[in-house]
Design a protein around this motif. Structure first.
Motif, mmCIF file in Angstrom:
data_model
loop_
_atom_site.group_PDB
_atom_site.id
_atom_site.type_symbol
_atom_site.label_atom_id
_atom_site.label_comp_id
_atom_site.label_asym_id
_atom_site.label_seq_id
_atom_site.Cartn_x
_atom_site.Cartn_y
_atom_site.Cartn_z
ATOM 1 N N UNK A 199 0.870 -1.172 0.000
ATOM 2 C CA UNK A 199 0.000 0.000 0.000
ATOM 3 C C UNK A 199 0.909 1.226 0.000
ATOM 4 N N UNK A 244 1.358 4.798 0.064
ATOM 5 C CA UNK A 244 0.640 6.053 0.295
ATOM 6 C C UNK A 244 1.447 7.250 -0.187
ATOM 7 N N UNK A 272 7.529 -0.113 8.271
ATOM 8 C CA UNK A 272 6.070 -0.070 8.182
ATOM 9 C C UNK A 272 5.624 0.644 6.913
ATOM 10 N N UNK A 288 2.686 2.059 5.971
ATOM 11 C CA UNK A 288 1.959 3.323 6.081
ATOM 12 C C UNK A 288 2.912 4.475 6.339
ATOM 13 N N UNK A 334 6.180 4.619 5.929
ATOM 14 C CA UNK A 334 7.106 4.865 4.832
ATOM 15 C C UNK A 334 6.419 5.601 3.690
ATOM 16 N N UNK A 354 -5.596 7.444 -4.807
ATOM 17 C CA UNK A 354 -5.696 6.341 -3.841
ATOM 18 C C UNK A 354 -7.167 5.991 -3.612
ATOM 19 N N UNK A 405 -9.977 -5.839 -1.240
ATOM 20 C CA UNK A 405 -8.573 -5.462 -1.431
ATOM 21 C C UNK A 405 -7.722 -6.733 -1.462
ATOM 22 N N UNK A 441 -2.738 -6.669 1.686
ATOM 23 C CA UNK A 441 -2.457 -5.253 1.449
ATOM 24 C C UNK A 441 -2.010 -4.551 2.732
#
Lengths: 362, 327
Positions: free
Chosen positions: B34, B36, B98, B100, B102, B249, B314, B318
């Motif tokens: 994922x 972001x 992690x 999220x 990163x 996203x 998903x 994920x």
């Protein structure tokens, strides 16, 4: 095992490590990041050492500057504290931005409508409570769906940010607009402004109190323990008889409430008005603050100050050396990358091909 | 009628930006990552794409040709996005950070780099960076002959777009076949759904995750470039670009992680984002239109989790990193 079948580098988890060595790795990762930050500064034709000097000078050299730096650090720290329990629970609340914004909206509602009629301190308390409740509710919504139907919370909280920001944009141009056509909400009355203590709005005291409270909540209370158990294994928590859904919702409400309070402090202490950029990326940056501090409240003070110094200093850098202020985002990014990856070297050991068994066991 | 047609055409223009962003992120998320950082990636794509075309024009002078500039801009944007995602991949896949956190760090870093490059070009070129009219026209030129564009109604809706729209559609169809019909595509999905199963079957998790994330980042970055070169008129405009990555996203969820859905999904999202400029419905304030895409995404997210049907979810892993030894 045949030699060529062995991977070139293998990984093994470290049992424990000398704390001094851990800190050495962490500090050196910061130093490496700062050295990598030389590259963009060199590109602009400036001396990197001098540029870092300007950053420090512009953020810490005078009381005025320090106050401005602290003003940047306060919401970062507050929001990082809010996010810590969620992350401990492995609930990825990336909706701090929206929760701050909704807290700010609720506080602004009372600031605009009750400023003349309610005494100063009482008004501030009402604004504080309203912000906490609004932020809490905004965080509770995704938590409810997570608990009920296991809806992906990362994506849900992310979307809630933009809904909140859109609501403020609407209020700004619509019902709360000050002068017609200005797209601005009027400045707060003095009665709705937080008093200053030592030159910074008193939110900094509140945040420091929260640091201690959060430390105790996470480490010394039953609820903090429940959060930790769910973070390690939700199934274990269920076997132990914990109501996981309820704990998720409760923790998210607390988290959102603290974010809402940050929103209250921002409108009432720093901006004296509300606009759609009120959260200004704090909800995102504070996530990295919380994570880099390993969810330790006291470490967050240091990390949030460090990022605030960079941001404040970069503004000075822009005026003095005409380096774009976005340099602070670049250096912050590099710092985050370096500090994130250094944990790997603390937790794992690399074994190169060809080492004998004896060496590996050492 | 003509208003509806012009709305659709404008929606497609903005939708093209989103489509690239979304297709890239779909590819990334199919591998279980994922990312972001799309917001930052699209900033970098925009800035470097503009830089590529701008410095090419500066070097070639009057002889600068449109197609070369377009190809260069695409390549520069892709390279920038791929590089940014390579950082993300190295951290999350090899160093096990992690995802999220990163991704958010990449967002901060990427918006910083994009802004920096944009500002830096502006300062070093003396205040204003813009392409010559020749190249500007090349980027927003229609590619079909006038005869087709002039067909009433259909002509404008189908044939009046820039080359980027058709590229994005081709990419979406290609990705659809890649993910559903080729061995590599199926392996990639296996990696995203259940890495431990894929690992046991002898698929190299690391390789698939790296390749999908890096290629996905490159594709997303092209979206940023398309925004700068078409909607923003070949000038660096960070305000317009802010939030586009997050919208991409959101769109990935709206599309249920399916490339073909991205084609119409991005046009709908594009319409919602620009509708306030063109249509005013009484009693609904224009600002409320702009949050529609996010509200719709939330509803989609809730409904899919409630119905819990197996093919509309998903990728199962994920956001989770895969550590072989922690099975």
């Amino acid at each position: 095992m045949r030699e060529e079948r062995t991977p070139f580098i293998r990984l093994a988890k470290r049992g424990s490590m000398d704390p001094r060595k851990i800190w050495l790795i962490r500090v050196s990762s910061i130093v490496i990041a700062l050295i990598l930050g030389f590259i963009p500064i060199l590109l602009t034709g400036n001396n990197p050492i001098a540029a870092y000097g300007v950053i420090i000078d512009g953020s810490l050299s005078r009381p005025v500057y320090i106050r401005q730096t602290v003003k940047i650090a306060v919401p970062l720290l507050g929001c990082a504290l809010a996010i810590a329990p969620c992350f401990k629970m492995r609930f990825w609340n990336i909706g701090g931005e929206g929760q701050i914004t909704m807290g700010a909206v609720a506080a602004t509602f009372f600031a605009l409508n009750f400023a003349g009629t309610v005494p100063h301190v009482l008004l501030l308390i009402i604004m504080f409570l309203a912000a906490a409740i609004a932020g809490g509710i905004w965080a509770f919504i995704p938590a409810f769906f997570k608990a009920k139907w296991n809806t992906n919370e990362t994506l849900f909280t992310l979307m809630m940010n933009y809904i909140a920001i859109g609501i403020v944009a609407w209020l700004q141009g619509g019902p709360w607009e000050g002068r017609k056509g200005s797209q601005l909400i009027p400045m707060f009355d003095d009665a709705a402004r937080l008093p200053n203590v030592l030159g910074v709005h008193c939110g900094w005291i509140l945040v420091l109190v929260l640091v201690v409270l959060m430390y105790f909540y996470m480490n010394k209370t039953k609820q903090g323990y429940e959060i930790a158990v769910i973070g390690d294994s939700a199934n274990t928590a269920r076997y132990a008889g914990m109501n996981v859904g309820w704990i998720i919702m409760r923790t998210m409400f607390i988290s959102g409430a603290i974010c809402g309070i940050v929103g209250f402090m921002t409108v009432s202490g720093a901006n004296y008005t509300l606009y759609s950029g009120v959260a200004n990326g704090v909800g995102f940056t504070s996530i990295t603050v919380a994570w880099l501090s390993q969810l330790n409240s006291f470490a967050m003070i240091f990390i949030s100050m460090m990022l605030a110094v960079l941001e404040k200093g970069a503004n000075t850098l822009q005026t003095r050396m005409s380096v774009p202020a976005s340099i602070s985002d670049i250096i912050t990014g590099i710092l985050l990358f370096a500090m994130l990856s250094c944990e790997f070297f603390i937790n794992y050991r690399m074994i190169l091909r060809g080492k004998t068994k004896k060496e590996v066991e050492k | 009628m003509s208003m509806i047609i012009s709305l659709i055409v404008a929606a497609v223009t903005f939708g093209t930006v989103l489509m690239f962003g979304t297709l890239g992120e779909i590819l990334t998320e199919k591998s279980g990552n994922l990312n972001l950082g799309v917001e930052g990636i699209m900033y970098m794509g925009g800035a470097f794409g503009l830089a590529g075309a701008f410095y090419y024009e500066k070097a070639a002078g009057a002889a600068a040709s449109g197609p070369v500039a377009i190809i260069l801009a695409i390549l520069c944007a892709f390279a920038a996005g791929a590089l940014a995602s390579a950082i993300y991949s190295f951290l999350t896949i090899s160093l096990r950070t992690n995802q999220n956190v990163t991704g958010l760090a990449l967002s901060i870093f990427g918006t910083g780099v994009g802004q920096f490059v944009g500002e830096f070009m502006r300062l070093s070129e003396g205040g204003y960076v813009a392409l010559g009219n020749n190249l500007k026209d090349a980027f927003s030129a229609r590619i079909w002959p006038d005869a087709l564009v002039n067909i009433p109604v259909v002509g404008n809706i189908l044939f009046s777009h820039t080359v980027f729209f058709y590229l994005a559609v081709v990419l979406a169809v290609a990705m659809h076949f890649f993910l559903g019909r080729t061995r590599w595509g199926l392996y990639l999905r296996a990696v995203g759904e259940s890495p431990s199963t894929a690992d046991a079957a002898g698929i190299s998790i690391t390789r698939y995750k790296y390749l999908a994330t890096i290629a996905g980042g490159g594709i997303s970055a092209i979206g940023g470039m398309v925004y700068i070169m078409t909607t923003a008129g070949c000038v660096w405009n960070h305000e317009g670009l802010s939030g586009v990555g997050w919208l991409a996203v959101a769109l990935v969820i709206f599309c249920m992680w399916r490339p073909l859905n991205a084609i119409w999904g991005s046009v709908i999202f594009g319409a919602m984002m620009i509708m306030y400029l063109r249509v005013s419905i009484p009693f609904i304030p224009t600002e409320i239109y702009k949050i529609l895409p996010y509200v719709v995404t939330v509803i989609v997210l809730i409904i899919t989790s409630m119905r819990n049907s197996r093919d509309k979810q998903p990728p199962a892993s994920l956001g989770l990193n895969y550590f072989r030894e922690e099975r």
